[in-house]
Design a protein around this motif. Structure first.
Motif, mmCIF file in Angstrom:
data_model
loop_
_atom_site.group_PDB
_atom_site.id
_atom_site.type_symbol
_atom_site.label_atom_id
_atom_site.label_comp_id
_atom_site.label_asym_id
_atom_site.label_seq_id
_atom_site.Cartn_x
_atom_site.Cartn_y
_atom_site.Cartn_z
ATOM 1 N N ARG A 40 46.262 44.647 33.074
ATOM 2 C CA ARG A 40 47.247 43.629 33.162
ATOM 3 C C ARG A 40 48.135 43.611 34.268
ATOM 4 O O ARG A 40 48.591 42.680 34.653
ATOM 5 C CB ARG A 40 47.875 43.860 31.806
ATOM 6 C CG ARG A 40 47.410 43.448 30.531
ATOM 7 C CD ARG A 40 48.270 43.655 29.343
ATOM 8 N NE ARG A 40 48.912 42.311 29.330
ATOM 9 C CZ ARG A 40 50.252 42.527 28.766
ATOM 10 N NH1 ARG A 40 50.492 43.399 27.883
ATOM 11 N NH2 ARG A 40 51.185 41.309 29.106
ATOM 12 N N HIS A 41 48.238 44.904 34.780
ATOM 13 C CA HIS A 41 49.298 44.882 35.821
ATOM 14 C C HIS A 41 48.700 45.334 37.286
ATOM 15 O O HIS A 41 49.159 45.082 38.199
ATOM 16 C CB HIS A 41 50.180 46.231 35.389
ATOM 17 C CG HIS A 41 50.893 45.714 34.307
ATOM 18 N ND1 HIS A 41 51.707 44.776 34.145
ATOM 19 C CD2 HIS A 41 50.592 46.500 33.128
ATOM 20 C CE1 HIS A 41 52.060 45.110 32.747
ATOM 21 N NE2 HIS A 41 51.494 45.977 32.027
ATOM 22 N N GLU A 42 47.659 45.946 37.146
ATOM 23 C CA GLU A 42 46.940 46.325 38.513
ATOM 24 C C GLU A 42 45.262 46.307 38.352
ATOM 25 O O GLU A 42 44.763 46.331 37.445
ATOM 26 C CB GLU A 42 47.350 47.465 38.872
ATOM 27 C CG GLU A 42 47.025 48.683 37.961
ATOM 28 C CD GLU A 42 47.618 49.884 38.557
ATOM 29 O OE1 GLU A 42 48.538 50.073 39.379
ATOM 30 O OE2 GLU A 42 47.206 50.841 37.596
ATOM 31 N N ARG A 83 37.470 40.055 35.930
ATOM 32 C CA ARG A 83 36.775 39.518 37.163
ATOM 33 C C ARG A 83 36.957 40.711 38.173
ATOM 34 O O ARG A 83 37.722 41.819 37.988
ATOM 35 C CB ARG A 83 37.639 38.406 37.541
ATOM 36 C CG ARG A 83 39.168 38.747 37.975
ATOM 37 C CD ARG A 83 39.783 37.681 38.387
ATOM 38 N NE ARG A 83 41.194 37.788 38.854
ATOM 39 C CZ ARG A 83 41.782 38.306 39.991
ATOM 40 N NH1 ARG A 83 40.959 38.755 40.816
ATOM 41 N NH2 ARG A 83 43.144 38.636 40.051
ATOM 42 N N ARG A 84 36.203 40.826 39.266
ATOM 43 C CA ARG A 84 35.885 41.511 40.201
ATOM 44 C C ARG A 84 37.163 41.258 41.156
ATOM 45 O O ARG A 84 37.555 40.075 41.582
ATOM 46 C CB ARG A 84 34.799 41.611 41.231
ATOM 47 C CG ARG A 84 33.410 41.858 40.620
ATOM 48 C CD ARG A 84 33.131 42.982 40.094
ATOM 49 N NE ARG A 84 33.232 44.095 41.272
ATOM 50 C CZ ARG A 84 32.055 44.672 41.857
ATOM 51 N NH1 ARG A 84 30.981 44.141 41.202
ATOM 52 N NH2 ARG A 84 32.252 45.101 42.709
ATOM 53 N N GLU A 85 37.437 42.182 41.666
ATOM 54 C CA GLU A 85 38.800 42.201 42.572
ATOM 55 C C GLU A 85 38.230 41.578 43.979
ATOM 56 O O GLU A 85 37.020 42.379 44.391
ATOM 57 C CB GLU A 85 39.604 43.702 42.739
ATOM 58 C CG GLU A 85 41.049 43.218 43.565
ATOM 59 C CD GLU A 85 41.925 42.532 42.850
ATOM 60 O OE1 GLU A 85 41.877 41.565 43.293
ATOM 61 O OE2 GLU A 85 42.739 43.027 41.935
ATOM 62 N N ARG A 96 39.880 43.389 37.132
ATOM 63 C CA ARG A 96 41.189 42.959 36.802
ATOM 64 C C ARG A 96 40.925 42.005 35.545
ATOM 65 O O ARG A 96 39.696 41.578 35.395
ATOM 66 C CB ARG A 96 42.136 42.171 37.835
ATOM 67 C CG ARG A 96 42.573 42.941 39.001
ATOM 68 C CD ARG A 96 43.314 42.077 39.844
ATOM 69 N NE ARG A 96 44.799 41.623 39.154
ATOM 70 C CZ ARG A 96 45.989 42.333 39.351
ATOM 71 N NH1 ARG A 96 45.684 43.109 40.158
ATOM 72 N NH2 ARG A 96 46.887 42.100 38.904
ATOM 73 N N LEU A 97 41.996 41.671 34.751
ATOM 74 C CA LEU A 97 41.694 40.655 33.664
ATOM 75 C C LEU A 97 41.890 39.304 34.143
ATOM 76 O O LEU A 97 42.549 38.947 35.010
ATOM 77 C CB LEU A 97 42.693 41.010 32.669
ATOM 78 C CG LEU A 97 42.820 42.160 31.939
ATOM 79 C CD1 LEU A 97 44.172 42.414 30.971
ATOM 80 C CD2 LEU A 97 41.613 42.499 30.980
ATOM 81 N N THR A 98 41.073 38.566 33.463
ATOM 82 C CA THR A 98 41.201 37.070 33.522
ATOM 83 C C THR A 98 42.392 36.335 32.803
ATOM 84 O O THR A 98 42.868 37.381 31.790
ATOM 85 C CB THR A 98 39.986 36.422 33.232
ATOM 86 O OG1 THR A 98 39.479 36.634 31.888
ATOM 87 C CG2 THR A 98 38.701 36.936 34.289
#
Length: 134
Positions: A40-42, A83-85, A96-98
């Protein structure tokens, strides 16, 4: 020129079947809520999730191979939760979260991660195996 308020991300409307599939996929995954809370944060790298690192960070209950971790993360991308960073060089090994993932994970903040039922596990496995679009 108007400015965009980055503190209030746009709210998306998802069909209930999409939200339920996302919940089921997260709960049936081998990952703990701590992984998704961190996302959620990183962004979180595959190296932090796979093997003993995943257990040490509280992301998994047991060590997972890099391939098993990647395959499950890839499934969660297909479901629409992750999703991929991307950086200046291209796609990275971080996730990361969508917005859908944020919505589902927020529902479980401060609560215990529910145990999936046998029917949840079977349904998730069937959809994942056949890659059915529902």
């Amino acid at each position: 020129m108007s400015s965009v308020d980055s503190q209030n991300p746009p709210t998306f409307s998802y069909p209930s079947s999409t939200v339920e599939r996302a919940k089921r996929s997260l709960v049936c995954s081998p990952f703990n809520l701590g992984l998704f809370a961190a996302m959620r944060h990183e962004s979180v790298s595959l190296n932090a999730i796979a093997g003993e690192n995943g257990v040490q960070h509280g992301y998994t209950k047991r060590p997972l191979s890099e391939l098993a971790s990647y395959n499950t993360l890839d499934w969660l991308i297909q479901v629409g939760v992750l999703r991929r960073e991307v950086d200046g060089q291209g796609i990275t090994d971080s996730f990361r979260l969508t917005p859908l993932g944020h919505r589902v994970v927020e529902q479980y903040q401060g609560k215990n991660w529910p145990a999936p039922s046998l029917s949840d596990r079977l349904y998730n496995a069937m959809i994942r195996w056949f890659r059915l679009p529902f």
